[in-house]
Design an enzyme around this catalytic site. Structure first.
Site, PDB file in Angstrom:
ATOM      1  N   LYS A 173      -3.476  14.984   0.697  1.00  0.00           N
ATOM      2  CA  LYS A 173      -2.218  14.474   0.126  1.00  0.00           C
ATOM      3  C   LYS A 173      -1.750  15.335  -1.048  1.00  0.00           C
ATOM      4  O   LYS A 173      -0.558  15.622  -1.185  1.00  0.00           O
ATOM      5  CB  LYS A 173      -2.377  13.016  -0.309  1.00  0.00           C
ATOM      6  CG  LYS A 173      -1.065  12.435  -0.837  1.00  0.00           C
ATOM      7  CD  LYS A 173      -1.012  10.937  -0.865  1.00  0.00           C
ATOM      8  CE  LYS A 173       0.395  10.465  -1.228  1.00  0.00           C
ATOM      9  NZ  LYS A 173       0.507   9.025  -1.299  1.00  0.00           N
ATOM     10  N   HIS A 175       4.477   4.725  10.085  1.00  0.00           N
ATOM     11  CA  HIS A 175       5.067   3.847   9.073  1.00  0.00           C
ATOM     12  C   HIS A 175       6.424   3.259   9.450  1.00  0.00           C
ATOM     13  O   HIS A 175       6.796   2.218   8.913  1.00  0.00           O
ATOM     14  CB  HIS A 175       5.174   4.568   7.726  1.00  0.00           C
ATOM     15  CG  HIS A 175       3.874   4.592   6.962  1.00  0.00           C
ATOM     16  ND1 HIS A 175       2.745   5.199   7.468  1.00  0.00           N
ATOM     17  CD2 HIS A 175       3.511   4.075   5.762  1.00  0.00           C
ATOM     18  CE1 HIS A 175       1.752   5.064   6.588  1.00  0.00           C
ATOM     19  NE2 HIS A 175       2.194   4.375   5.543  1.00  0.00           N
ATOM     20  N   HIS A 191      -0.136  -4.247   4.743  1.00  0.00           N
ATOM     21  CA  HIS A 191       0.406  -2.902   4.945  1.00  0.00           C
ATOM     22  C   HIS A 191      -0.521  -2.057   5.838  1.00  0.00           C
ATOM     23  O   HIS A 191      -0.072  -1.469   6.822  1.00  0.00           O
ATOM     24  CB  HIS A 191       0.585  -2.218   3.583  1.00  0.00           C
ATOM     25  CG  HIS A 191       1.138  -0.834   3.678  1.00  0.00           C
ATOM     26  ND1 HIS A 191       2.463  -0.575   3.878  1.00  0.00           N
ATOM     27  CD2 HIS A 191       0.522   0.377   3.658  1.00  0.00           C
ATOM     28  CE1 HIS A 191       2.656   0.732   3.950  1.00  0.00           C
ATOM     29  NE2 HIS A 191       1.488   1.338   3.818  1.00  0.00           N
TER      30      HIS A 191
HETATM   31  P1  NAD Z   1      -2.863  -4.998  -2.576  1.00  0.00           P
HETATM   32  O1  NAD Z   1      -2.519  -4.279  -3.805  1.00  0.00           O
HETATM   33  O2  NAD Z   1      -2.119  -6.228  -2.264  1.00  0.00           O
HETATM   34  O3  NAD Z   1      -4.431  -5.304  -2.594  1.00  0.00           O
HETATM   35  C1  NAD Z   1      -5.005  -6.005  -1.521  1.00  0.00           C
HETATM   36  C2  NAD Z   1      -5.825  -7.206  -1.994  1.00  0.00           C
HETATM   37  O4  NAD Z   1      -7.050  -6.734  -2.576  1.00  0.00           O
HETATM   38  C3  NAD Z   1      -5.154  -8.017  -3.088  1.00  0.00           C
HETATM   39  O5  NAD Z   1      -5.385  -9.368  -2.836  1.00  0.00           O
HETATM   40  C4  NAD Z   1      -5.883  -7.594  -4.360  1.00  0.00           C
HETATM   41  O6  NAD Z   1      -5.856  -8.593  -5.328  1.00  0.00           O
HETATM   42  C5  NAD Z   1      -7.258  -7.344  -3.832  1.00  0.00           C
HETATM   43  N1  NAD Z   1      -8.107  -6.425  -4.594  1.00  0.00           N
HETATM   44  C6  NAD Z   1      -7.744  -5.286  -5.225  1.00  0.00           C
HETATM   45  N2  NAD Z   1      -8.825  -4.640  -5.661  1.00  0.00           N
HETATM   46  C7  NAD Z   1      -9.891  -5.380  -5.341  1.00  0.00           C
HETATM   47  C8  NAD Z   1     -11.297  -5.206  -5.522  1.00  0.00           C
HETATM   48  N3  NAD Z   1     -11.809  -4.113  -6.066  1.00  0.00           N
HETATM   49  N4  NAD Z   1     -12.114  -6.167  -5.051  1.00  0.00           N
HETATM   50  C9  NAD Z   1     -11.615  -7.284  -4.420  1.00  0.00           C
HETATM   51  N5  NAD Z   1     -10.301  -7.477  -4.205  1.00  0.00           N
HETATM   52  C10 NAD Z   1      -9.449  -6.527  -4.660  1.00  0.00           C
HETATM   53  O7  NAD Z   1      -2.703  -4.061  -1.284  1.00  0.00           O
HETATM   54  P2  NAD Z   1      -3.117  -2.558  -0.961  1.00  0.00           P
HETATM   55  O8  NAD Z   1      -3.513  -2.572   0.457  1.00  0.00           O
HETATM   56  O9  NAD Z   1      -4.026  -1.992  -1.965  1.00  0.00           O
HETATM   57  O10 NAD Z   1      -1.721  -1.787  -1.109  1.00  0.00           O
HETATM   58  C11 NAD Z   1      -0.626  -2.077  -0.278  1.00  0.00           C
HETATM   59  C12 NAD Z   1       0.638  -1.678  -1.008  1.00  0.00           C
HETATM   60  O11 NAD Z   1       0.599  -0.277  -1.266  1.00  0.00           O
HETATM   61  C13 NAD Z   1       1.904  -1.955  -0.225  1.00  0.00           C
HETATM   62  O12 NAD Z   1       2.856  -2.507  -1.086  1.00  0.00           O
HETATM   63  C14 NAD Z   1       2.353  -0.572   0.208  1.00  0.00           C
HETATM   64  O13 NAD Z   1       3.733  -0.473   0.378  1.00  0.00           O
HETATM   65  C15 NAD Z   1       1.873   0.278  -0.934  1.00  0.00           C
HETATM   66  N6  NAD Z   1       1.669   1.699  -0.616  1.00  0.00           N
HETATM   67  C16 NAD Z   1       2.197   2.607  -1.458  1.00  0.00           C
HETATM   68  C17 NAD Z   1       2.007   3.959  -1.228  1.00  0.00           C
HETATM   69  C18 NAD Z   1       2.524   4.962  -2.213  1.00  0.00           C
HETATM   70  O14 NAD Z   1       2.463   6.160  -1.926  1.00  0.00           O
HETATM   71  N7  NAD Z   1       2.993   4.546  -3.368  1.00  0.00           N
HETATM   72  C19 NAD Z   1       1.269   4.383  -0.104  1.00  0.00           C
HETATM   73  C20 NAD Z   1       0.729   3.408   0.745  1.00  0.00           C
HETATM   74  C21 NAD Z   1       0.941   2.066   0.475  1.00  0.00           C
HETATM   75  N1  GLY Z   2       2.239   7.170   1.525  1.00  0.00           N
HETATM   76  C1  GLY Z   2       3.122   8.227   1.846  1.00  0.00           C
HETATM   77  C2  GLY Z   2       3.492   9.092   0.688  1.00  0.00           C
HETATM   78  O1  GLY Z   2       3.005   8.948  -0.399  1.00  0.00           O
HETATM   79  O2  GLY Z   2       4.306   9.938   0.850  1.00  0.00           O
END
Ligand code: NAD
Ligand code: GLY
Length: 354
Positions: free
Chosen positions: A217, A238, A252
């Site tokens: 990345k 996606h 997600h």
């Molecule tokens: P999330 O942030 O909702 O976390 C998932 C769950 O895990 C939550 O319930 C959280 O409270 C819990 N959690 C977090 N850390 C923990 C730990 N260490 N132990 C136990 N539980 C824990 O979801 P996610 O899957 O981390 O992220 C999904 C989000 O990321 C979406 O909004 C998506 O659009 C975004 N995203 C952004 C990018 C980017 O480049 N900015 C890329 C991919 C996804």
């Molecule tokens: N998750 C895709 C990007 O960061 O571009």
């Protein structure tokens, strides 16, 4: 502790990976100045006491957990708390959590006083492997994913694999969803994962995969920070994935896995993706989906997903639905079709799995 640099026109970010990362970097970036911590309720329940000790005399904002809170109203509340805390431009925000906390925390940092420094401390596999790197920050609005946001690079990303020890199986699966995306795009990651499928939930192996994916990345973001070309490759799965996420209630990572499954089948059928490569990707997706149970969405309502795919502006060009497809080892392309053709190709791709 390993270091990976991401040099973009706006800033050089450093990603540190290792169990000693917080002990080593916290004194450098957090001591002797004002900080603000954004986290969520689950992370706080597990790590709150530890975090309070690491960040004494610091204001905390604890977001309710879940994608539905990655919205404008939460963003406004965070910014209000930052204002009430009297933060100056020299303050630094620390986003400690999964992708939701990282995306909204990063956006708050980009907006407060036109931008303050921030650090990503990703605690989910998905955030460690993907979302904490590259500076995409956002909230959802009116049912459209990430429609309000900014490219805003963190000064540092601290990836400590020990956070993964408390992660539920289902969240591991979600992170594996993004790892499979990198495997589809990168021959070395594909080889690593295929040769070690039985170790996929092993912490040591996951740390190796996180590092490989972050290196991939970082290179892509250096070439194309603002997603005008090469960075579109990271959207494999996606277009359909976001639509599924909005219509199914799946997370997600799970939605991206289904998105990859259906888009790969569509691309193979259309002759855009090499059949053998497509089958390798599909096999990995199926193994990842089997890692933890989740409700199987009702894909018979596929039209809704298709309509939602259209509402995701960056996936649409000239009214067509656009998908990024891993064609073969190391090769990817954009693949688009009119909405009606997309609807029927998607319905066929769903049927192909039965
Ligand atoms: P999330 O942030 O909702 O976390 C998932 C769950 O895990 C939550 O319930 C959280 O409270 C819990 N959690 C977090 N850390 C923990 C730990 N260490 N132990 C136990 N539980 C824990 O979801 P996610 O899957 O981390 O992220 C999904 C989000 O990321 C979406 O909004 C998506 O659009 C975004 N995203 C952004 C990018 C980017 O480049 N900015 C890329 C991919 C996804
Ligand atoms: N998750 C895709 C990007 O960061 O571009």
């Amino acid at each position: 502790m390993r270091e990976i640099m991401v040099k973009t026109p706006s800033m050089t970010s450093t990603i540190y990976i290792g169990e000693d990362v917080i002990a080593k970097r916290l004194p450098v970036l957090a001591s002797g100045q004002t900080n603000f911590v954004v986290t969520d309720e689950n992370v706080y329940a597990l790590y709150g006491e530890w975090l309070r000790a690491k960040f004494p005399k610091t204001e905390f904002f604890i977001l309710p957990s879940g994608e539905e809170h990655k919205n404008f109203s939460s963003l406004q509340t965070i910014l209000e708390k930052m204002t009430q805390a009297g933060l100056r431009r020299t303050a630094r925000l620390f986003a400690v959590g999964g992708g939701v906390v990282g995306d909204i925390g990063g956006l708050a940092a980009s907006l407060y006083m036109r931008g303050i420094s921030y650090v990503q401390i990703p605690t989910t596999l998905l955030a460690q492997v993907d979302s904490s790197v590259g500076g995409k920050t956002a909230v959802d609005l009116n049912g459209v994913k990430n429609v309000v946001g900014a490219f805003y690079q963190p000064c540092e990303v601290w990836i400590d694999p020990t956070f993964l020890k408390t992660l539920p199986e289902r969240e591991i699966k979600c992170g594996v969803g993004e790892i499979v995306k990198y495997a589809a795009l990168n021959a070395e990651i594909l080889r690593l994962i295929e040769e070690n499928t039985e170790r996929i939930c092993d912490l040591g192996f996951l740390t190796t995969l996180v590092e490989e994916c972050v290196r991939h990345k970082a290179k892509v973001v250096e070439i194309d920070e603002k997603e005008t070309g090469e960075r579109k490759s990271l959207n494999v799965g996606h277009t359909t994935g976001h639509a599924i996420e909005l219509t199914s209630g799946l997370s997600h990572g799970e939605s991206v896995l289904y998105g990859m499954l259906f888009e790969t089948r569509m691309a193979v059928r259309a002759g855009v993706c090499d059949r053998a490569h497509g089958e390798r990707v599909i096999q990995l997706v199926e193994k990842a989906l089997a890692l933890a149970p989740c409700s199987k969405p009702d894909f018979s309502k596929i039209e809704t997903d298709a309509e939602k795919a259209r509402s995701d502006k960056k996936n649409t060009e000239n009214g067509e639905i656009m998908m990024a497809v891993a064609q073969d080892l190391g090769a990817w392309t954009l693949f688009s079709m009119p909405l009606e053709s997309y609807k029927s190709a998607l319905a066929q791709a769903v049927k192909d799995g039965r």
